[in-house]
Scaffold this active site. Sequence first.
Site, mmCIF file in Angstrom:
data_model
loop_
_atom_site.group_PDB
_atom_site.id
_atom_site.type_symbol
_atom_site.label_atom_id
_atom_site.label_comp_id
_atom_site.label_asym_id
_atom_site.label_seq_id
_atom_site.Cartn_x
_atom_site.Cartn_y
_atom_site.Cartn_z
ATOM 1 N N CYS A 31 -1.972 7.150 -2.721
ATOM 2 C CA CYS A 31 -3.332 7.700 -2.747
ATOM 3 C C CYS A 31 -3.455 8.775 -3.816
ATOM 4 O O CYS A 31 -4.467 8.851 -4.533
ATOM 5 C CB CYS A 31 -3.700 8.256 -1.372
ATOM 6 S SG CYS A 31 -2.556 9.519 -0.738
ATOM 7 N N THR A 84 0.835 -1.205 0.000
ATOM 8 C CA THR A 84 0.000 0.000 0.000
ATOM 9 C C THR A 84 0.873 1.259 0.000
ATOM 10 O O THR A 84 0.706 2.161 0.816
ATOM 11 C CB THR A 84 -0.957 0.015 1.203
ATOM 12 O OG1 THR A 84 -0.184 0.052 2.416
ATOM 13 C CG2 THR A 84 -1.859 -1.192 1.204
ATOM 14 N N THR A 111 6.319 14.956 -3.946
ATOM 15 C CA THR A 111 5.363 13.895 -4.255
ATOM 16 C C THR A 111 5.894 13.099 -5.438
ATOM 17 O O THR A 111 6.410 13.674 -6.393
ATOM 18 C CB THR A 111 3.959 14.454 -4.579
ATOM 19 O OG1 THR A 111 3.114 13.368 -4.973
ATOM 20 C CG2 THR A 111 3.991 15.470 -5.709
ATOM 21 N N ASN A 154 0.955 10.560 9.389
ATOM 22 C CA ASN A 154 1.730 10.132 10.551
ATOM 23 C C ASN A 154 3.239 10.222 10.360
ATOM 24 O O ASN A 154 3.984 10.069 11.323
ATOM 25 C CB ASN A 154 1.362 8.695 10.933
ATOM 26 C CG ASN A 154 0.253 8.636 11.966
ATOM 27 O OD1 ASN A 154 0.087 9.562 12.750
ATOM 28 N ND2 ASN A 154 -0.515 7.558 11.953
#
Length: 481
Positions: free
Chosen positions: A289, A258, A347, A320
Site C-alpha cells: 500500500c 497483494t 518498511t 492485523n
Amino acid sequence: MTVNDDSFTNWMHREEIAESMIPIIGKLHREQDVNVLLHSRSLVNKSVVSILKTHRFARQIAGEELSVTETMPFLKALTTLDLGPSQIDIGMLAATYRSDGRGLSVEEFTAEAVAGATGDNKIERRSSRDVVLYGFGRIGRLIARLLIEKAGSGNGLRLRAIVVRKGSGQDIVKRASLLRRDSIHGQFQGTITVDEANNKIIANGNEIQVIYSDDPTTVDYTAYGIKDAILIDNTGRWRDREGLSKHLQPGIGKVVLTAPGKGDVPNIVHGVNHDTVKPDERILSCASCTTNAIVPPLKAMADEYGVLRGHVETVHSYTNDQNLLDNYHGSDRRGRSAALNMVITETGAASAVAKALPELKAPITGSSIRVPVPDVSIAILSLRLERETTREEVLDYLRNVSLASPLKRQIDFISAPDAVSSDFIGSRHASIVDAGATKVDGDNAILYLWYDNEFGYSCQVIRVVQHVSGVEYPTYPAPAV
C-alpha cells in the site's frame, strides 16, 4: 424572498438535476458498459447527495465548484451516441469545453472528445473473467466488495470463489457477516445471503463458492466451473515465484499477490508500470500500500523536476500483524500493544521503488511508525530536486496531475485546511496530496501524502487485475501525456 430562500431553491434545483442523472448513468452502465466519472470518481450507483458532493469536491482540486447544471448537458449528449465499453469523465468534458474556444455545441464537442469509443472505433464487450480470492481478510473482503460493485453491467470481472481455511462452527455465516458489516468501511451496499448446504455466499445476486483448503495444490477449480481465472492471493504466505506457482492449478490462469513480491516477481503499481506486464506473465505482485502511495507522486515529481535523492517516513495505521495487547511476536516492537503505542518498524517501500520505477536512479530511503488508528496512513516524502522551484509551482503542477494526467486515478489533491486522516477513509486513489502541508524551499520539497492503506490499495489491485484480464476500458477525454 430572502437570501436563504434563494440558496434553498438553488439546492432543490440541483437536487432535481442530480436525481435525473441517476437513471441515465445507470442505463449507460448496464446497457453499454459505460462508467460515468467526475474527475476520476465513478458516479455509478451513487445517491443524489453523493453526486452533488462529488461535484462540490471539484473546488478542492480545480479551484471552483462544478455544478450539475454544467455537467448534465454532456451526460445527455452521451445518450445520443453509439458508445462502446469505456469510462467517460463528464467533469473533464465540462472543463475542456470551457477552454475550447471553437464555438462547438456541447453535442459536437462531446462526440469529438469520445470519438474513440463510438461507431466503428468502439471496442466490443468482452466476456467476464473469473476471479478467485485466496484468503478473505481485510484486503480480501474489500476486493470482494469492489468486484461485486463492478459486476453491474454483467461484464468485466466476476468473483467466482474464495478459498479459506475451515473455521469452527458456522464458518460461512461468520465470513458472510464480516463481508456484510465493517467497523471502518461501513455496511455492504446491497444484500447478502448464505447457502450453507452448498457453501455459497450470494451477494447482490453473485454466487460466490466458498472452498475450504489449507493447501493450494489440492484445489481443482474446474470442478466448480471456474476456468482461466485470475487468483488474488491476499494471505501473503507465499511471495516468491516458487511459492506463488502452487496456485497454478486447473482453472487458474494468473496469480496476483497483494503484498510485495520477492525475487523475479514483477512488482506492479498501476498507473506507473502496469503497461510493462508481459502478456504471458502468470505471476505478479501489486507491491505494498505504501509503495502504491509514494511511487505515483514520486514519478510525477521526477518527470517535472528531477529527483537527486529522497526519504519517505510513513505514519501508518496499525494492522492485523500487530498485537492488540503486549504479547509474543516474531518482531520485537510489533509485539507491543498496537492500540496503545506508536511503534517504530521497518518498511520495504523505499527499496520497492526500484522495482516499480527502475528509471529513477536517485537513492530513496525509508522508515515507518505504526500509530493507534485503524485505517488511513500518511507518507511524508522529502525530496532533493534537480532544480529549484516554488511551493505555488509545485502545487499547481500536482493539481493538474490529479486532474488531467495519466496518473489522475492514482493521485488526488486536497486543499482543505482542516483535513485529518479519517477524512480519507474510502478514498479510491493511491494517495492524496495535502496542499496545505506541502513545503518547498528552493530544491527541497516535502510532500504529505494521505492514503487509505486498505481501500485505496484494494482499488489499485483491482486496476491491475482489470489490466491483465483485458477488461480495463479506455478513458475519455484522453488524459494529457
